[in-house]
Scaffold this motif. Structure first.
Motif, PDB file in Angstrom:
ATOM      1  N   VAL A 170      18.631  -2.546  -6.256  1.00  0.00           N
ATOM      2  CA  VAL A 170      19.771  -1.733  -5.822  1.00  0.00           C
ATOM      3  C   VAL A 170      20.115  -2.169  -4.405  1.00  0.00           C
ATOM      4  CG1 VAL A 170      20.551   0.622  -5.331  1.00  0.00           C
ATOM      5  CG2 VAL A 170      18.949   0.217  -7.206  1.00  0.00           C
ATOM      6  N   GLU A 171      21.394  -2.383  -4.158  1.00  0.00           N
ATOM      7  CA  GLU A 171      21.821  -2.720  -2.800  1.00  0.00           C
ATOM      8  C   GLU A 171      21.556  -1.534  -1.887  1.00  0.00           C
ATOM      9  OE1 GLU A 171      22.945  -5.749  -1.779  1.00  0.00           O
ATOM     10  OE2 GLU A 171      22.399  -6.322  -3.820  1.00  0.00           O
ATOM     11  N   LEU A 172      21.105  -1.805  -0.667  1.00  0.00           N
ATOM     12  CA  LEU A 172      20.811  -0.748   0.292  1.00  0.00           C
ATOM     13  C   LEU A 172      22.007   0.174   0.480  1.00  0.00           C
ATOM     14  CD1 LEU A 172      19.017   0.607   2.441  1.00  0.00           C
ATOM     15  CD2 LEU A 172      19.902  -1.082   4.085  1.00  0.00           C
ATOM     16  N   ALA A 173      23.185  -0.382   0.631  1.00  0.00           N
ATOM     17  CA  ALA A 173      24.387   0.428   0.850  1.00  0.00           C
ATOM     18  C   ALA A 173      24.613   1.396  -0.312  1.00  0.00           C
ATOM     19  CB  ALA A 173      25.605  -0.466   1.046  1.00  0.00           C
ATOM     20  N   ASP A 174      24.402   0.936  -1.535  1.00  0.00           N
ATOM     21  CA  ASP A 174      24.580   1.804  -2.706  1.00  0.00           C
ATOM     22  C   ASP A 174      23.529   2.908  -2.750  1.00  0.00           C
ATOM     23  OD1 ASP A 174      26.738   0.251  -3.484  1.00  0.00           O
ATOM     24  OD2 ASP A 174      25.554  -0.963  -4.879  1.00  0.00           O
ATOM     25  N   ALA A 175      22.295   2.572  -2.388  1.00  0.00           N
ATOM     26  CA  ALA A 175      21.218   3.571  -2.395  1.00  0.00           C
ATOM     27  C   ALA A 175      21.473   4.654  -1.352  1.00  0.00           C
ATOM     28  CB  ALA A 175      19.874   2.907  -2.148  1.00  0.00           C
ATOM     29  N   LEU A 176      22.109   4.288  -0.253  1.00  0.00           N
ATOM     30  CA  LEU A 176      22.355   5.263   0.813  1.00  0.00           C
ATOM     31  C   LEU A 176      23.587   6.127   0.581  1.00  0.00           C
ATOM     32  CD1 LEU A 176      21.451   3.197   4.003  1.00  0.00           C
ATOM     33  CD2 LEU A 176      20.031   4.824   2.737  1.00  0.00           C
ATOM     34  N   ASP A 177      24.468   5.717  -0.349  1.00  0.00           N
ATOM     35  CA  ASP A 177      25.634   6.545  -0.662  1.00  0.00           C
ATOM     36  C   ASP A 177      25.190   7.936  -1.073  1.00  0.00           C
ATOM     37  OD1 ASP A 177      27.502   4.622  -0.102  1.00  0.00           O
ATOM     38  OD2 ASP A 177      27.842   4.043  -2.194  1.00  0.00           O
ATOM     39  N   ASP A 178      25.826   8.945  -0.530  1.00  0.00           N
ATOM     40  CA  ASP A 178      25.540  10.354  -0.832  1.00  0.00           C
ATOM     41  C   ASP A 178      24.148  10.791  -0.406  1.00  0.00           C
ATOM     42  OD1 ASP A 178      28.073  10.661  -1.976  1.00  0.00           O
ATOM     43  OD2 ASP A 178      27.338   9.923  -3.902  1.00  0.00           O
ATOM     44  N   SER A 179      23.448   9.992   0.379  1.00  0.00           N
ATOM     45  CA  SER A 179      22.128  10.382   0.856  1.00  0.00           C
ATOM     46  C   SER A 179      22.261  11.089   2.199  1.00  0.00           C
ATOM     47  CB  SER A 179      21.250   9.143   1.013  1.00  0.00           C
ATOM     48  OG  SER A 179      19.993   9.503   1.539  1.00  0.00           O
ATOM     49  N   ASN A 180      21.387  12.060   2.430  1.00  0.00           N
ATOM     50  CA  ASN A 180      21.394  12.722   3.737  1.00  0.00           C
ATOM     51  C   ASN A 180      20.030  12.666   4.415  1.00  0.00           C
ATOM     52  OD1 ASN A 180      20.128  14.633   2.144  1.00  0.00           O
ATOM     53  ND2 ASN A 180      21.912  15.958   2.063  1.00  0.00           N
ATOM     54  N   THR A 181      19.040  12.111   3.740  1.00  0.00           N
ATOM     55  CA  THR A 181      17.707  11.964   4.321  1.00  0.00           C
ATOM     56  C   THR A 181      17.055  10.692   3.779  1.00  0.00           C
ATOM     57  OG1 THR A 181      17.465  14.370   4.281  1.00  0.00           O
ATOM     58  CG2 THR A 181      15.476  13.101   4.679  1.00  0.00           C
ATOM     59  N   VAL A 182      16.440   9.921   4.671  1.00  0.00           N
ATOM     60  CA  VAL A 182      15.673   8.744   4.258  1.00  0.00           C
ATOM     61  C   VAL A 182      14.283   8.872   4.863  1.00  0.00           C
ATOM     62  CG1 VAL A 182      15.414   6.242   4.481  1.00  0.00           C
ATOM     63  CG2 VAL A 182      17.652   7.219   3.975  1.00  0.00           C
ATOM     64  N   VAL A 183      13.274   8.714   4.014  1.00  0.00           N
ATOM     65  CA  VAL A 183      11.888   8.744   4.459  1.00  0.00           C
ATOM     66  C   VAL A 183      11.322   7.342   4.285  1.00  0.00           C
ATOM     67  CG1 VAL A 183       9.601   9.734   4.123  1.00  0.00           C
ATOM     68  CG2 VAL A 183      11.639  11.159   3.755  1.00  0.00           C
ATOM     69  N   LEU A 184      10.886   6.753   5.403  1.00  0.00           N
ATOM     70  CA  LEU A 184      10.284   5.422   5.389  1.00  0.00           C
ATOM     71  C   LEU A 184       8.767   5.578   5.422  1.00  0.00           C
ATOM     72  CD1 LEU A 184      12.647   3.909   8.084  1.00  0.00           C
ATOM     73  CD2 LEU A 184      12.783   3.560   5.614  1.00  0.00           C
ATOM     74  N   VAL A 185       8.080   4.950   4.468  1.00  0.00           N
ATOM     75  CA  VAL A 185       6.630   5.086   4.365  1.00  0.00           C
ATOM     76  C   VAL A 185       5.994   3.721   4.603  1.00  0.00           C
ATOM     77  CG1 VAL A 185       4.700   5.810   2.903  1.00  0.00           C
ATOM     78  CG2 VAL A 185       6.941   6.927   2.665  1.00  0.00           C
ATOM     79  N   SER A 186       5.049   3.681   5.543  1.00  0.00           N
ATOM     80  CA  SER A 186       4.376   2.421   5.863  1.00  0.00           C
ATOM     81  C   SER A 186       2.892   2.649   6.074  1.00  0.00           C
ATOM     82  CB  SER A 186       4.988   1.818   7.134  1.00  0.00           C
ATOM     83  OG  SER A 186       4.411   0.565   7.415  1.00  0.00           O
ATOM     84  N   ALA A 239       0.837  -1.209   0.000  1.00  0.00           N
ATOM     85  CA  ALA A 239       0.000   0.000   0.000  1.00  0.00           C
ATOM     86  C   ALA A 239       0.872   1.259   0.000  1.00  0.00           C
ATOM     87  CB  ALA A 239      -0.932  -0.004   1.208  1.00  0.00           C
ATOM     88  N   ALA A 240       1.959   1.226   0.746  1.00  0.00           N
ATOM     89  CA  ALA A 240       2.886   2.361   0.763  1.00  0.00           C
ATOM     90  C   ALA A 240       3.579   2.521  -0.598  1.00  0.00           C
ATOM     91  CB  ALA A 240       3.924   2.179   1.867  1.00  0.00           C
ATOM     92  N   GLU A 241       3.818   1.399  -1.266  1.00  0.00           N
ATOM     93  CA  GLU A 241       4.450   1.447  -2.583  1.00  0.00           C
ATOM     94  C   GLU A 241       3.597   2.229  -3.576  1.00  0.00           C
ATOM     95  OE1 GLU A 241       6.345  -1.528  -5.959  1.00  0.00           O
ATOM     96  OE2 GLU A 241       5.596  -2.365  -4.087  1.00  0.00           O
ATOM     97  N   GLU A 242       2.290   2.073  -3.517  1.00  0.00           N
ATOM     98  CA  GLU A 242       1.401   2.841  -4.397  1.00  0.00           C
ATOM     99  C   GLU A 242       1.520   4.338  -4.127  1.00  0.00           C
ATOM    100  OE1 GLU A 242      -0.323   1.786  -7.046  1.00  0.00           O
ATOM    101  OE2 GLU A 242       0.742  -0.089  -6.645  1.00  0.00           O
ATOM    102  N   ILE A 243       1.585   4.705  -2.868  1.00  0.00           N
ATOM    103  CA  ILE A 243       1.735   6.116  -2.490  1.00  0.00           C
ATOM    104  C   ILE A 243       3.070   6.654  -2.989  1.00  0.00           C
ATOM    105  CG2 ILE A 243       2.025   7.672  -0.508  1.00  0.00           C
ATOM    106  CD1 ILE A 243       0.081   5.734   1.010  1.00  0.00           C
ATOM    107  N   VAL A 244       4.121   5.881  -2.798  1.00  0.00           N
ATOM    108  CA  VAL A 244       5.456   6.312  -3.220  1.00  0.00           C
ATOM    109  C   VAL A 244       5.531   6.428  -4.739  1.00  0.00           C
ATOM    110  CG1 VAL A 244       7.883   5.588  -3.295  1.00  0.00           C
ATOM    111  CG2 VAL A 244       6.611   5.513  -1.133  1.00  0.00           C
ATOM    112  N   ARG A 245       4.919   5.511  -5.462  1.00  0.00           N
ATOM    113  CA  ARG A 245       4.920   5.583  -6.937  1.00  0.00           C
ATOM    114  C   ARG A 245       4.220   6.853  -7.429  1.00  0.00           C
ATOM    115  NH1 ARG A 245       6.559   1.556  -9.973  1.00  0.00           N
ATOM    116  NH2 ARG A 245       6.963  -0.459  -9.029  1.00  0.00           N
ATOM    117  N   ARG A 246       3.089   7.177  -6.829  1.00  0.00           N
ATOM    118  CA  ARG A 246       2.379   8.396  -7.245  1.00  0.00           C
ATOM    119  C   ARG A 246       3.223   9.634  -6.949  1.00  0.00           C
ATOM    120  NH1 ARG A 246      -2.111   5.281  -5.672  1.00  0.00           N
ATOM    121  NH2 ARG A 246      -2.050   5.992  -3.506  1.00  0.00           N
TER     122      ARG A 246
END
Length: 163
Positions: free
Chosen positions: A81-97, A45-52
Motif C-alpha cells: 500500500v502506498e504510504l499516502a493511501d494508507a494515511l488517507d482518512d487517518s488521524n493517528t499513526v503509531v510507529l513501533v520500533s 522484531a516490531a513486525e512480530e509485535i504488530v502482527r500479534r
C-alpha cells in the motif's frame, strides 16, 4: 470537633447524582467515534509485535510493516500500500520500533504525518533500556513517545485512543 455533613438516611452520593440538579452537569453527547489509527512496524522484531496485536479486535485500526525509504507499507496480509493511501482518512499513526532500523522510513512517515496534521506516537519496545537507536530515530517524529515500552503497551495505547 469538626462539623459533620448531615446526609439524610438512605441518600447516598450516587443517589444525589441522579437528581435533575446534577443532571445539568452531564455531557449529553456520545463519545467520538473510533480513530482511524495506522500502526506501522519499523523492523522485523516490531513486525512480530504488530502482527500479534493486529490479531485482536479493533475498530478502524490498520496494521503495516515498512522498509526503507518508507513510501510503501505492507499489510499483515502481505499487500503493498502506498504510504499516502494508507494515511488517507487517518488521524493517528503509531510507529513501533525495537532495534532502530529503517531510519529513513521513520523520517518519511514522520514528514508525511506532519504535513497532514496526523498525530504520531512512537513505541520504543526496549524493556529496561532507556536509550537505543530506535529512540534516537523516533524522537524527532513522534509527538508522544513511550520509552521503554513493553509489548502490551501497544495494546493499551490503542485502547486508550479508541483504535
Amino acid at each position: 470537633m469538626a462539623e459533620q455533613l448531615s446526609i439524610p438516611a438512605g441518600v447516598s452520593a450516587c443517589a444525589e447524582a441522579t437528581t435533575a440538579k446534577e443532571a445539568a452537569f452531564r455531557i449529553d453527547y456520545p463519545l467520538a467515534a473510533t480513530r482511524n489509527t495506522r500502526v506501522i512496524a519499523l523492523d522485523p522484531a516490531a513486525e512480530e509485535i504488530v502482527r500479534r496485536t493486529a490479531s485482536m479486535e479493533w475498530g478502524q485500526a490498520r496494521f503495516y510493516s515498512v522498509t526503507d525509504p518508507g513510501l510503501t507499507l505492507v499489510t499483515t496480509a502481505g499487500e503493498s500500500v502506498e504510504l499516502a493511501d494508507a494515511l488517507d482518512d487517518s488521524n493517528t499513526v503509531v510507529l513501533v520500533s525495537v532495534d532502530g532500523s529503517n531510519a529513513e522510513a521513520v523520517g518519511t512517515i514522520g514528514a508525511a504525518c506532519k504535513v497532514r496534521g496526523i498525530m504520531t506516537a512512537g513505541l520504543v519496545v526496549t524493556p529496561g533500556a532507556l536509550t537505543s537507536e530506535a529512540l534516537f530515530h523516533l524522537r524527532p517524529h513522534a509527538r508522544i513517545l513511550l520509552v521503554p515500552a513493553e509489548e502490551d503497551d501497544l495494546v493499551e495505547l490503542l485502547r486508550a485512543t479508541r483504535a
